[in-house]
Design a protein around this motif. Structure first.
Motif, PDB file in Angstrom:
ATOM      1  N   ALA A  52     -11.535  -1.825 -10.305  1.00 56.63           N
ATOM      2  CA  ALA A  52     -13.000  -1.744  -9.546  1.00 56.63           C
ATOM      3  C   ALA A  52     -13.917  -3.128  -9.798  1.00 56.63           C
ATOM      4  N   ARG A  53     -13.446  -3.855 -11.233  1.00 54.54           N
ATOM      5  CA  ARG A  53     -14.062  -4.913 -11.535  1.00 54.54           C
ATOM      6  C   ARG A  53     -13.457  -6.004 -10.795  1.00 54.54           C
ATOM      7  N   TYR A  54     -12.449  -5.993 -10.036  1.00 53.75           N
ATOM      8  CA  TYR A  54     -11.659  -6.881  -9.453  1.00 53.75           C
ATOM      9  C   TYR A  54     -11.527  -6.950  -7.848  1.00 53.75           C
ATOM     10  N   GLU A  55     -11.852  -5.856  -7.394  1.00 57.38           N
ATOM     11  CA  GLU A  55     -11.526  -5.587  -5.959  1.00 57.38           C
ATOM     12  C   GLU A  55     -12.185  -6.581  -4.949  1.00 57.38           C
ATOM     13  N   THR A  56     -13.437  -6.732  -5.184  1.00 59.67           N
ATOM     14  CA  THR A  56     -14.323  -7.644  -4.420  1.00 59.67           C
ATOM     15  C   THR A  56     -13.670  -9.242  -4.504  1.00 59.67           C
ATOM     16  N   LEU A  57     -13.331  -9.363  -5.622  1.00 61.16           N
ATOM     17  CA  LEU A  57     -12.740 -10.650  -5.970  1.00 61.16           C
ATOM     18  C   LEU A  57     -11.268 -11.015  -5.328  1.00 61.16           C
ATOM     19  N   ILE A  58     -10.555  -9.861  -5.275  1.00 66.90           N
ATOM     20  CA  ILE A  58      -9.261 -10.070  -4.554  1.00 66.90           C
ATOM     21  C   ILE A  58      -9.565 -10.009  -2.867  1.00 66.90           C
ATOM     22  N   GLY A  59     -10.530  -9.136  -2.550  1.00 70.16           N
ATOM     23  CA  GLY A  59     -10.942  -9.389  -1.390  1.00 70.16           C
ATOM     24  C   GLY A  59      -9.990  -8.861  -0.225  1.00 70.16           C
ATOM     25  N   ARG A  60      -9.563  -9.591   0.763  1.00 79.45           N
ATOM     26  CA  ARG A  60      -8.748  -8.835   1.808  1.00 79.45           C
ATOM     27  C   ARG A  60      -7.378  -8.768   1.299  1.00 79.45           C
ATOM     28  N   ASP A  61      -6.873  -9.439   0.003  1.00 75.89           N
ATOM     29  CA  ASP A  61      -5.457  -9.224  -0.390  1.00 75.89           C
ATOM     30  C   ASP A  61      -5.539  -7.879  -1.275  1.00 75.89           C
ATOM     31  N   PHE A  62      -6.602  -7.437  -1.437  1.00 77.52           N
ATOM     32  CA  PHE A  62      -6.606  -6.030  -2.335  1.00 77.52           C
ATOM     33  C   PHE A  62      -5.812  -5.043  -1.858  1.00 77.52           C
ATOM     34  N   PRO A  63      -5.750  -4.421  -0.614  1.00 73.42           N
ATOM     35  CA  PRO A  63      -4.685  -3.337  -0.488  1.00 73.42           C
ATOM     36  C   PRO A  63      -3.241  -3.640  -0.696  1.00 73.42           C
ATOM     37  N   GLY A  64      -2.899  -4.806  -0.350  1.00 68.57           N
ATOM     38  CA  GLY A  64      -1.399  -5.249  -0.559  1.00 68.57           C
ATOM     39  C   GLY A  64      -1.113  -5.250  -1.976  1.00 68.57           C
ATOM     40  N   TYR A  65      -2.103  -6.013  -2.702  1.00 67.80           N
ATOM     41  CA  TYR A  65      -1.727  -6.107  -4.085  1.00 67.80           C
ATOM     42  C   TYR A  65      -1.932  -4.936  -4.817  1.00 67.80           C
ATOM     43  N   ARG A  66      -2.870  -3.980  -4.456  1.00 65.51           N
ATOM     44  CA  ARG A  66      -2.813  -2.467  -5.089  1.00 65.51           C
ATOM     45  C   ARG A  66      -1.712  -1.785  -4.824  1.00 65.51           C
ATOM     46  N   ASN A  67      -1.113  -2.155  -3.919  1.00 61.04           N
ATOM     47  CA  ASN A  67       0.084  -1.265  -3.558  1.00 61.04           C
ATOM     48  C   ASN A  67       1.400  -1.879  -4.376  1.00 61.04           C
ATOM     49  N   HIS A  68       1.425  -3.192  -4.331  1.00 68.56           N
ATOM     50  CA  HIS A  68       2.429  -3.789  -5.198  1.00 68.56           C
ATOM     51  C   HIS A  68       2.386  -3.274  -6.880  1.00 68.56           C
ATOM     52  N   VAL A  69       1.110  -3.088  -7.258  1.00 72.15           N
ATOM     53  CA  VAL A  69       0.749  -2.488  -8.401  1.00 72.15           C
ATOM     54  C   VAL A  69       1.318  -1.056  -8.592  1.00 72.15           C
ATOM     55  N   TYR A  70       0.984  -0.163  -7.765  1.00 67.89           N
ATOM     56  CA  TYR A  70       1.282   1.046  -7.875  1.00 67.89           C
ATOM     57  C   TYR A  70       2.791   1.242  -7.624  1.00 67.89           C
ATOM     58  N   ARG A  71       3.606   0.408  -6.918  1.00 69.35           N
ATOM     59  CA  ARG A  71       5.068   0.464  -6.776  1.00 69.35           C
ATOM     60  C   ARG A  71       5.674  -0.043  -8.221  1.00 69.35           C
ATOM     61  N   THR A  72       5.188  -1.248  -8.793  1.00 67.71           N
ATOM     62  CA  THR A  72       5.795  -1.854  -9.850  1.00 67.71           C
ATOM     63  C   THR A  72       5.387  -0.696 -11.194  1.00 67.71           C
ATOM     64  N   ILE A  73       4.226  -0.147 -11.084  1.00 63.61           N
ATOM     65  CA  ILE A  73       4.131   0.751 -12.282  1.00 63.61           C
ATOM     66  C   ILE A  73       5.189   2.168 -12.081  1.00 63.61           C
ATOM     67  N   THR A  74       5.304   2.711 -10.839  1.00 64.86           N
ATOM     68  CA  THR A  74       6.256   3.700 -10.452  1.00 64.86           C
ATOM     69  C   THR A  74       7.819   3.244 -10.968  1.00 64.86           C
ATOM     70  N   TYR A  75       8.191   2.286 -10.640  1.00 67.82           N
ATOM     71  CA  TYR A  75       9.483   1.546 -10.961  1.00 67.82           C
ATOM     72  C   TYR A  75       9.643   1.504 -12.579  1.00 67.82           C
ATOM     73  N   ALA A  76       8.793   0.955 -13.164  1.00 65.87           N
ATOM     74  CA  ALA A  76       8.550   0.906 -14.820  1.00 65.87           C
ATOM     75  C   ALA A  76       8.432   2.099 -15.256  1.00 65.87           C
ATOM     76  N   MET A  77       7.747   2.901 -14.932  1.00 66.00           N
ATOM     77  CA  MET A  77       7.769   4.185 -15.640  1.00 66.00           C
ATOM     78  C   MET A  77       8.983   5.036 -15.458  1.00 66.00           C
ATOM     79  N   TYR A  78       9.690   4.896 -14.341  1.00 69.17           N
ATOM     80  CA  TYR A  78      11.261   5.329 -14.043  1.00 69.17           C
ATOM     81  C   TYR A  78      12.118   5.022 -15.241  1.00 69.17           C
ATOM     82  N   PHE A  79      11.925   3.662 -15.386  1.00 73.06           N
ATOM     83  CA  PHE A  79      13.018   3.079 -16.462  1.00 73.06           C
ATOM     84  C   PHE A  79      12.694   3.495 -17.839  1.00 73.06           C
ATOM     85  N   LEU A  80      11.220   3.855 -18.230  1.00 71.91           N
ATOM     86  CA  LEU A  80      10.717   4.410 -19.352  1.00 71.91           C
ATOM     87  C   LEU A  80      10.898   5.897 -19.457  1.00 71.91           C
ATOM     88  N   GLY A  81      11.594   6.621 -18.549  1.00 63.70           N
ATOM     89  CA  GLY A  81      11.656   8.105 -18.543  1.00 63.70           C
ATOM     90  C   GLY A  81      10.449   8.867 -18.271  1.00 63.70           C
TER      91      GLY A  81
END
Length: 186
Positions: free
Chosen positions: A18-47
């Protein structure tokens, strides 16, 4: 290894973003999904251990943020600085060395073997999976990667990286070299 656990709602991630969405602007949806994908993968590796979730979520929200906060292609240190400052300012209560390490080493080519290896290595593998669009699987099944990508589409994230390399570097080639020299760790 556990099954891939796809969480489409992560309130803490949204609070941090929420603090950075405006700053990231038009790139936000793609970055947000990248973050969600990487969290999902990392959490998998951490059981899917809940004990690591808040750190992993925070590390990935901030891991590339320096691209937008500092307009830097060598964005690891700026990203670390923003994460550490917000950790302190907003009382997130995360170990600053672990948070810094998860961000600093996420582009390391070879396995990380230092302190906090389990978490940092999970984050490193997760980002390589996503950066390579699943070409590098790091032991994860192709079906799991496809399920995560279906839940969180790319939305031009990799194109954004190429655009920023050109915008900040003067050309895609020069920007690509600056990115490689600035963020890839051995």
């Amino acid at each position: 290894m556990p099954e891939i656990m796809i969480k489409t709602e992560r309130p803490f991630v949204e609070e941090l973003f929420a603090r950075y969405e405006t700053l990231i602007g038009r790139d936000f949806p793609g970055y947000r999904n990248h973050v969600y994908r990487t969290i999902t993968y990392a959490m998998y590796f951490l059981g899917n251990a809940e004990a690591h979730e808040r750190l992993v979520e925070t590390a990935f929200v901030y891991h590339d943020i320096g691209l937008w906060t500092d307009h830097e292609l060598a964005y690891l240190e700026p990203s670390e600085a923003v994460a550490i400052a917000d950790n302190q300012k907003f009382g997130l209560g995360l170990d600053p060395d672990l948070l810094r390490g998860a961000i600093h080493w996420h582009h390391k080519i070879f396995p990380y073997t230092g302190p906090n290896r389990e978490i940092i290595e999970a984050c490193r593998k997760a980002d390589w999976i996503d950066a390579s669009k699943g070409i590098l699987r790091k032991g994860m099944s192709k079906a799991a990667i496809e399920a995560v990508e279906a839940a969180f589409p790319n939305l031009g994230f990799h194109d954004t990286l190429m655009r920023l390399a050109k915008d900040y570097g003067g050309s895609t080639l020069v920007g690509g070299i600056k990115v490689t020299l600035g963020i890839v760790k051995w």
